[in-house]
Design an enzyme around this catalytic site. Structure first.
Site, mmCIF file in Angstrom:
data_model
loop_
_atom_site.group_PDB
_atom_site.id
_atom_site.type_symbol
_atom_site.label_atom_id
_atom_site.label_comp_id
_atom_site.label_asym_id
_atom_site.label_seq_id
_atom_site.Cartn_x
_atom_site.Cartn_y
_atom_site.Cartn_z
ATOM 1 N N CYS A 94 7.750 1.934 -3.550
ATOM 2 C CA CYS A 94 7.149 1.300 -4.727
ATOM 3 C C CYS A 94 6.146 2.245 -5.390
ATOM 4 C CB CYS A 94 6.458 -0.004 -4.353
ATOM 5 S SG CYS A 94 7.451 -1.051 -3.266
ATOM 6 N N CYS A 133 15.316 -0.213 -4.543
ATOM 7 C CA CYS A 133 15.230 -1.666 -4.750
ATOM 8 C C CYS A 133 15.779 -2.121 -6.089
ATOM 9 C CB CYS A 133 13.788 -2.137 -4.620
ATOM 10 S SG CYS A 133 12.738 -1.462 -5.911
#
Ligand code: FES
Length: 197
Positions: free
Chosen positions: A93, A22
């Site tokens: 994440c 990301c």
């Protein structure tokens, strides 16, 4: 984000990791008891999303009071479970949060001569490190934004050529970051950063 949590004294180990998935970043700062190798404090700065902030703070809690060896074993699955599970799309994440902690521990170990597997520094190793140096112009790393023009590793000397003029406003900061990321490598004695103009 977690806010500007900083140690009043210099941290014993630190890292900045970016996610390839990301493009988000985390910074982790650790304090280590030199005798017992127990993490006395862990601070986590997230420039990522809410899941990253959440796993970062869980990991901070999990790591505090553990030895370096124990803390290295904390997995992103454990962190995600402690949060009650993350959707698969958000797994990276927590991977990023764990990578940040592990890199801060590795930084401590390097600085304190605790690294046991001594992989010789190659161009590849340096390139990997430079993936963690930000290009302040874009917010992405130097490698991905192709600012690294050349890397040369020879007899303990690392030479990095950056495709920017030497008087560029970010040149000094980039140079310092490159030195900080490559100098701790066990067989590196000198780091030379050159600019193209
Ligand atoms: Fe980047 Fe979560 S989307 S860390």
């Amino acid at each position: 984000a977690e806010g500007k949590l900083r140690f009043t004294r210099k941290p014993d180990g630190k890292s900045v990791e970016g996610s390839a998935a990301c493009g988000d970043m985390v910074a982790v700062y650790i304090k280590v008891d030199p005798e017992t190798k127990v993490l006395s404090d862990v601070k986590f700065e997230s420039y990522g999303c809410a899941s990253n902030i959440a796993t970062g703070s869980i990991i901070t809690e999990m790591a505090k009071g553990k030895t370096l060896e124990e803390a290295k074993k904390i997995s992103w699955q454990q962190a995600s479970e402690a949060l009650g599970g993350l959707p698969p799309m958000k797994a990276h994440c927590s991977v990023l949060a764990v990578a940040g902690l592990r890199a801060a521990i590795a930084n401590y170990e390097e600085k304190h001569g605790l690294v046991t597997e001594r992989e010789p520094t190659t161009e590849q190793v340096v390139r990997y490190r430079l993936r963690h140096v930000m290009n302040p112009l874009t917010g992405l790393d130097l490698v991905r934004t192709k600012l690294v023009k050349e890397i040369e590793v020879q007899a303990g000397r690392v030479r990095v050529v950056v495709d920017l003029p030497a008087d560029h406003q970010f040149a000094a900061a980039i140079k310092q970051d490159i030195v900080e990321k490559t100098e701790p490598l066990w067989d590196v004695e000198e780091v030379v950063v050159e600019f193209t103009e």
